[in-house]
Write an enzyme that holds these catalytic residues in place. Structure first.
Site, short mmCIF file in Angstrom:
data_model
loop_
_atom_site.label_atom_id
_atom_site.label_comp_id
_atom_site.label_asym_id
_atom_site.label_seq_id
_atom_site.Cartn_x
_atom_site.Cartn_y
_atom_site.Cartn_z
N LYS A 1 0.86 -1.19 0.00
CA LYS A 1 0.00 0.00 0.00
C LYS A 1 0.89 1.23 0.00
CE LYS A 1 -4.41 0.97 0.13
NZ LYS A 1 -5.55 0.15 -0.35
N ASP B 1 -6.92 4.39 -4.56
CA ASP B 1 -7.59 4.22 -3.27
C ASP B 1 -8.23 5.59 -2.99
OD1 ASP B 1 -7.72 2.14 -0.89
OD2 ASP B 1 -7.37 4.05 0.08
P1 NDP Z 1 -12.85 7.88 -2.83
O1 NDP Z 1 -11.78 8.87 -2.62
O2 NDP Z 1 -13.40 7.69 -4.21
O3 NDP Z 1 -14.09 8.16 -1.87
C1 NDP Z 1 -13.92 8.20 -0.50
C2 NDP Z 1 -15.24 8.53 0.16
O4 NDP Z 1 -15.12 8.33 1.55
C3 NDP Z 1 -15.64 9.98 -0.03
O5 NDP Z 1 -17.04 10.11 -0.04
C4 NDP Z 1 -15.04 10.64 1.21
O6 NDP Z 1 -15.68 11.84 1.61
C5 NDP Z 1 -15.26 9.57 2.25
N1 NDP Z 1 -14.20 9.69 3.28
C6 NDP Z 1 -12.87 9.58 3.09
N2 NDP Z 1 -12.20 9.81 4.23
C7 NDP Z 1 -13.13 10.07 5.15
C8 NDP Z 1 -13.07 10.38 6.52
N3 NDP Z 1 -11.89 10.47 7.17
N4 NDP Z 1 -14.25 10.56 7.17
C9 NDP Z 1 -15.43 10.47 6.50
N5 NDP Z 1 -15.55 10.19 5.20
C10 NDP Z 1 -14.42 9.99 4.54
O7 NDP Z 1 -12.26 6.49 -2.27
P2 NDP Z 1 -12.74 5.00 -2.57
O8 NDP Z 1 -14.21 4.97 -2.79
O9 NDP Z 1 -11.84 4.43 -3.58
O10 NDP Z 1 -12.38 4.28 -1.19
C11 NDP Z 1 -13.33 4.14 -0.12
C12 NDP Z 1 -12.88 3.02 0.79
O11 NDP Z 1 -12.82 1.79 0.05
C13 NDP Z 1 -11.50 3.16 1.42
O12 NDP Z 1 -11.50 2.55 2.69
C14 NDP Z 1 -10.60 2.34 0.49
O13 NDP Z 1 -9.43 1.91 1.14
C15 NDP Z 1 -11.54 1.19 0.19
N6 NDP Z 1 -11.26 0.41 -1.01
C16 NDP Z 1 -11.12 1.00 -2.22
C17 NDP Z 1 -10.89 0.23 -3.35
C18 NDP Z 1 -10.81 0.82 -4.72
O14 NDP Z 1 -10.69 0.06 -5.67
N7 NDP Z 1 -10.91 2.11 -4.89
C19 NDP Z 1 -10.73 -1.23 -3.26
C20 NDP Z 1 -10.98 -1.76 -1.93
C21 NDP Z 1 -11.21 -0.96 -0.87
P3 NDP Z 1 -14.93 13.27 1.43
O15 NDP Z 1 -15.07 13.58 -0.02
O16 NDP Z 1 -15.70 14.18 2.32
O17 NDP Z 1 -13.52 13.06 1.87
O1 2IT Z 2 -7.84 -1.54 -0.93
C1 2IT Z 2 -7.78 -2.03 -2.08
O2 2IT Z 2 -7.93 -3.22 -2.31
C2 2IT Z 2 -7.52 -1.10 -3.19
N1 2IT Z 2 -7.44 0.10 -2.98
C3 2IT Z 2 -7.35 -1.61 -4.59
C4 2IT Z 2 -5.95 -2.13 -4.79
C5 2IT Z 2 -5.61 -2.52 -6.21
O3 2IT Z 2 -4.42 -2.81 -6.41
O4 2IT Z 2 -6.47 -2.56 -7.08
#
Ligand code: NDP
Ligand code: 2IT
Length: 448
Positions: free
Chosen positions: A129, A169
């Protein structure tokens, strides 16, 4: 089981001593070690040769300075991280997070979780990561580009399609991956498509990668509900966040006949009793990059609420899809009181240990992030496959592979929980099934 088996307590004590103050990392390690007591009782050889101690120690941690010039001409400094946690099963693989809260403990917790998650996918990917405490909020497109270029100017030397393959992420999507890939290509003078995933479709990205984490989480929960004679159809759901994972979680729940009535960002949440209008949501979040409050401004009969928590909204299924520790023991108690039957973690470690305990004691089906959100990284591995064979699959073909992978992960976690005497405990199932695959590979290599 809510405590660490006494055989493993010295291991945790050592992790605690060496990583003092890294709260999220310690929380993630604690949760996995709670599950592993069952393994070492049944298979004591897994504790030989300090195998578990080695799994808790990242192979390599890189911390670097990221200087860049903002639009006013001022020099800004951020800190960059890449934690290359475990390469037993393949090149380090895991996302990059840009958020002001990022520190080494957060990146280590994410890399640790990623190692088991990636093992669960059954694909040849290790765990890693990265990220930075850079805050993209309010930054211009040019500032984002200059930051990404500076970040990659240091990071590139640690990457490679056989070494370490980052993706997105929080705060990192296709735009940022584009700037980073462009800089990697420029510095190395190599068109090495497989060095990053989540790329744009015109330069080596995979169809369905953008949708994969959210879709995959919903496939997992639908299968978990099915195993308990339930389904999304006709259910009310609440999804936290409104980013990449949340949007495609909402889309797939809606396709399965469920109704998502609330989602959020870090300022507040919206409620739409008619079910969230996806076209409007995507326009606000993906096209205009605005706040979720805009939704209530643009659609009558909906509400934006700044006080309280999105988990106050009564629902049958809750899918936390924003960030770590966003769903507390108190939130879990509210959800249980309001009749929740299932929780699926789209985010990484969004439920606190208290929340998980509350759900499990109340008999709520609980799908932990390292299993439920593995569809994103699994589809990243499919992107690597397409890049390696210089091929590009259709959306349907890729989504069918994703659905199949999620079914397998679900069934593997369920069978493992059953085998270890805790049917329906997907936390223990996921931790043990992921661990065993990593442990088998590490054992084969000897002490390295
Ligand atoms: P984005 O940046 O697209 O969206 C994040 C969302 O979460 C936004 O709505 C944001 O709101 C909110 N958020 C972030 N930080 C905080 C916080 N400290 N408190 C409250 N709300 C918060 O990220 P993703 O959708 O990609 O990721 C969301 C989650 O999913 C994370 O935990 C990530 O690790 C996990 N994840 C992502 C993957 C991927 O492929 N993208 C794969 C697997 C897991 P705001 O705009 O107000 O910050
Ligand atoms: O938390 C996760 O699994 C991710 N942000 C996606 C990682 C990836 O390599 O696609």
């Amino acid at each position: 089981m809510t405590t660490i088996d006494e055989k493993l307590q010295p291991i945790y004590a050592d992790v605690l001593r060496r990583n003092a103050g890294e709260t999220e990392f310690l929380q993630a390690v604690h949760e996995v070690l709670e599950s592993l007591g069952r393994v070492v009782t049944k298979r004591p050889e897994y504790a030989d040769n300090a195998l578990i101690e080695r799994i808790c120690e990242p192979e390599r941690q890189i911390i670097f300075r990221v200087p860049w010039v903002d639009d006013r001409g001022d020099v800004q400094i951020n800190r960059g991280f890449r934690v290359q946690f475990n390469s037993a099963l393949g090149p380090y693989k895991g996302g990059i997070r840009f958020h002001p809260s990022v520190n080494v403990g957060i990146i280590k917790f994410l890399g640790f979780e990623q190692t088991f998650k990636n093992a669960l996918t059954g694909m040849p990917i290790g765990g890693g990561k990265g990220g930075s405490d850079f805050n993209p909020r309010g930054r211009s497109d040019n500032e984002i580009m200059r930051f990404c270029q500076s970040f990659m100017t240091e990071l590139y030397r640690h990457l490679g399609e056989y070494t370490d393959v980052p993706a997105g992420d929080i705060g990192v999507g296709a735009r940022e991956i584009g700037y980073m890939f462009g800089q990697y290509k420029r510095i190395t003078n190599r068109y090495e498509a497989g060095v990053l995933t989540g790329k744009g479709l015109v330069y080596g990205g995979s169809r369905a990668r953008k949708e994969a984490t959210g879709y995959g989480a919903v496939y997992f929960v639908e299968r978990m509900l099915g195993a308990n004679k339930q389904a999304f159809a006709g259910k009310r759901a609440v999804v936290s966040g409104s980013g990449n994972v949340a949007v495609y979680t909402i889309e797939k729940i809606t396709e399965f006949g469920g109704k998502v009535i609330a989602c959020s960002d870090s300022n507040g949440y919206i409620v739409d009793e008619d079910g969230i209008d996806l076209e409007l949501l995507k326009d606000i979040k993906e096209v205009r990059r605005e706040r979720i409050s805009e939704y209530a401004r643009r659609k009558t009969g909906t509400h934006y609420i700044e006080q309280g928590s999105v988990w106050d909204v009564p629902c049958d299924v809750a899918m936390p899809s924003a960030t770590q520790n966003e769903l507390t023991g108190k939130d879990a108690a509210t959800l249980i009181r309001n009749g929740v039957i299932a929780v699926g973690e789209g985010a990484n470690m969004p439920s606190t240990p208290d929340a998980i305990r509350n759900f499990q004691e109340a008999g709520v089906l609980f799908a932990p992030g390292k299993a439920a959100n593995a569809g994103g990284v699994a589809t990243s591995a499919l992107e690597m496959q397409q890049n390696a064979s210089r091929d590009s699959w259709t959306f349907d073909q890729t989504e069918a592979r994703l659905a199949d992978i999620m079914r397998n992960i679900h069934d593997n976690c369920a069978a493992t929980a059953e085998e270890y005497g805790v049917p329906n405990d997907y936390v223990v199932g996921a931790n043990i099934a992921g661990f065993v695959r990593v442990a088998e590979a590490m054992n084969a290599f000897g002490v390295i």
